[in-house]
Write a protein that holds these residues in place. Structure first.
Motif, PDB file in Angstrom:
ATOM      1  N   TYR A 166       0.855  -1.195   0.000  1.00  0.00           N
ATOM      2  CA  TYR A 166       0.000   0.000   0.000  1.00  0.00           C
ATOM      3  C   TYR A 166       0.888   1.241   0.000  1.00  0.00           C
ATOM      4  CZ  TYR A 166      -4.366  -2.583   0.889  1.00  0.00           C
ATOM      5  OH  TYR A 166      -5.458  -3.401   0.794  1.00  0.00           O
TER       6      TYR A 166
ATOM      7  N   TYR B 215       3.120  10.678  -5.398  1.00  0.00           N
ATOM      8  CA  TYR B 215       2.487  11.914  -5.835  1.00  0.00           C
ATOM      9  C   TYR B 215       3.555  12.844  -6.397  1.00  0.00           C
ATOM     10  CZ  TYR B 215      -1.248  10.291  -2.740  1.00  0.00           C
ATOM     11  OH  TYR B 215      -2.209   9.532  -2.125  1.00  0.00           O
TER      12      TYR B 215
ATOM     13  N   LEU C 112      -1.853  12.512  -7.789  1.00  0.00           N
ATOM     14  CA  LEU C 112      -1.592  11.075  -7.675  1.00  0.00           C
ATOM     15  C   LEU C 112      -0.946  10.553  -8.946  1.00  0.00           C
ATOM     16  CD1 LEU C 112      -2.002   8.343  -6.137  1.00  0.00           C
ATOM     17  CD2 LEU C 112      -4.199   8.177  -7.345  1.00  0.00           C
TER      18      LEU C 112
ATOM     19  N   TYR D  97      -0.256   4.032  -7.351  1.00  0.00           N
ATOM     20  CA  TYR D  97      -0.824   3.467  -6.147  1.00  0.00           C
ATOM     21  C   TYR D  97      -0.606   1.966  -6.166  1.00  0.00           C
ATOM     22  CZ  TYR D  97      -4.715   2.248  -9.225  1.00  0.00           C
ATOM     23  OH  TYR D  97      -5.466   1.745 -10.254  1.00  0.00           O
TER      24      TYR D  97
ATOM     25  N   TYR E 137       6.535  12.692  -3.787  1.00  0.00           N
ATOM     26  CA  TYR E 137       6.355  12.174  -2.427  1.00  0.00           C
ATOM     27  C   TYR E 137       5.834  10.738  -2.495  1.00  0.00           C
ATOM     28  CZ  TYR E 137       6.466  17.061  -0.813  1.00  0.00           C
ATOM     29  OH  TYR E 137       6.826  18.357  -0.534  1.00  0.00           O
TER      30      TYR E 137
ATOM     31  N   GLN F 141       3.871   7.778  -0.178  1.00  0.00           N
ATOM     32  CA  GLN F 141       2.909   7.720   0.924  1.00  0.00           C
ATOM     33  C   GLN F 141       2.569   6.262   1.194  1.00  0.00           C
ATOM     34  OE1 GLN F 141      -1.051   8.222  -0.283  1.00  0.00           O
ATOM     35  NE2 GLN F 141      -1.857   7.746   1.739  1.00  0.00           N
TER      36      GLN F 141
ATOM     37  N   TYR G 268      -0.194   3.706   3.051  1.00  0.00           N
ATOM     38  CA  TYR G 268      -1.556   3.698   3.593  1.00  0.00           C
ATOM     39  C   TYR G 268      -1.919   2.302   4.095  1.00  0.00           C
ATOM     40  CZ  TYR G 268      -2.315   2.434  -1.370  1.00  0.00           C
ATOM     41  OH  TYR G 268      -2.237   1.874  -2.615  1.00  0.00           O
TER      42      TYR G 268
ATOM     43  N   SER H 150      -1.730   2.577  10.268  1.00  0.00           N
ATOM     44  CA  SER H 150      -2.102   3.842  10.886  1.00  0.00           C
ATOM     45  C   SER H 150      -0.949   4.376  11.715  1.00  0.00           C
ATOM     46  CB  SER H 150      -3.324   3.607  11.778  1.00  0.00           C
ATOM     47  OG  SER H 150      -3.620   4.753  12.542  1.00  0.00           O
ATOM     48  N   PRO H 151      -0.641   5.669  11.594  1.00  0.00           N
ATOM     49  CA  PRO H 151      -1.265   6.675  10.734  1.00  0.00           C
ATOM     50  C   PRO H 151      -0.683   6.656   9.319  1.00  0.00           C
ATOM     51  CG  PRO H 151       0.448   7.723  11.998  1.00  0.00           C
ATOM     52  CD  PRO H 151       0.430   6.277  12.436  1.00  0.00           C
ATOM     53  N   ILE H 152      -1.445   7.185   8.377  1.00  0.00           N
ATOM     54  CA  ILE H 152      -0.915   7.398   7.032  1.00  0.00           C
ATOM     55  C   ILE H 152       0.292   8.320   7.140  1.00  0.00           C
ATOM     56  CG2 ILE H 152      -1.384   8.634   4.878  1.00  0.00           C
ATOM     57  CD1 ILE H 152      -4.313   7.621   5.176  1.00  0.00           C
TER      58      ILE H 152
ATOM     59  N   PHE I 134       3.821  10.180   4.938  1.00  0.00           N
ATOM     60  CA  PHE I 134       4.466  10.562   3.693  1.00  0.00           C
ATOM     61  C   PHE I 134       5.981  10.604   3.881  1.00  0.00           C
ATOM     62  CE2 PHE I 134       0.941  12.035   1.041  1.00  0.00           C
ATOM     63  CZ  PHE I 134      -0.052  12.297   1.968  1.00  0.00           C
TER      64      PHE I 134
ATOM     65  N   GLN J 191       9.610  12.558   2.900  1.00  0.00           N
ATOM     66  CA  GLN J 191       9.940  13.983   2.935  1.00  0.00           C
ATOM     67  C   GLN J 191      10.061  14.586   1.549  1.00  0.00           C
ATOM     68  OE1 GLN J 191      12.142  11.626   2.943  1.00  0.00           O
ATOM     69  NE2 GLN J 191      14.174  12.354   2.348  1.00  0.00           N
TER      70      GLN J 191
END
Lengths: 122, 108
Positions: free
Chosen positions: B33, B37, B47, B50, B88, B90, B92, B95-97, B99, B101
């Motif tokens: 997951y 971006y 986006l 994914y 970036y 990310q 998913y 938890s937590p989502i 990103f 740097q």
């Protein structure tokens, strides 16, 4: 086409409150989770909060938990972020972002608004 | 919390060259997951990828994603002028989502 338009940003003193709105169009708003993501000036992205499509589940980053409240009005196709006890470190552009699914948790974000700037300063 | 570390911080390349951007996670990203971006100055993020290797709508096939577990890569086979910006990653899956740097891809 999907549109997300944020509003409500501005300058607020430390300890103050502000409510952001995000007007959505171009998709079935009531079927998708929504998120707020922020970006401090010159910095990277930080996820802030998620709300499930029906508003029944909400999650927050630790940095805002207990101070910010995410909500939505599906009859108005609008997402909100109530920000209380604001601090200087909350200064950022706040983006609303559509979740890619209607699930219980945030996934990836397939559409973003243009953002609204919140400045916390005395 | 899963920490994502992107490298390099800045990548300076010329149009037509190949770009390789890395995203390393502090722990395994479940079910790959992982998203990517692109952000250009004054604009919202967009986006690009994914599920680690699925291109988003409208993203050209010169972009490809790979990886699993803790190591992910975004590759641009031949850079076009519009590809420059900040990328970036990310995650998913947990938890937590979070990103990364960001990696700034700039014109050499």
């Amino acid at each position: 086409q999907v549109q997300l338009v944020e509003s409500g940003g501005g300058v607020v003193q430390p300890g103050g409150s502000l409510r952001l709105s995000c007007a959505a169009s171009g998709f079935t708003f009531s079927s998708y989770g929504m998120n707020w993501v922020r970006q401090a000036p010159g910095k990277g992205l930080e996820w802030v909060a998620f709300i499930r499509y029906d508003g029944s589940n909400k999650y927050y980053a630790d940095s805002v938990k207990g101070r910010f409240i995410i909500s939505r009005d599906n009859s108005k196709n609008t997402l909100y972020l109530q920000m209380n006890s604001l601090r200087a470190e909350d200064t950022a552009v706040y983006y609303c972002a559509k979740d890619s699914t209607g699930g219980n948790w945030g996934y990836y974000f397939d559409y973003w608004g243009q953002g609204t700037l919140v400045t916390v300063s005395s | 919390e899963i920490v994502l570390t992107q490298s390099p911080g800045t990548l300076s390349l010329s149009p037509g060259e190949r770009a390789t951007l890395s995203c390393r996670a502090s722990q395994s990203v479940s079910s790959s997951y992982l998203a990517w971006y692109q952000q250009k100055p004054g604009q919202a993020p967009r986006l690009f990828m994914y599920g680690a290797y699925n291109r988003a709508t409208g993203i050209p096939d010169r972009f490809s994603g790979s990886g699993s577990g803790t190591d992910f890569t975004l590759t641009i086979s031949r850079l076009e002028p519009e590809d420059f910006g900040v990328y970036y990653c990310q995650q998913y899956g947990s938890s937590p989502i979070t990103f990364g740097q960001g990696t700034r891809l700039e014109i050499k």
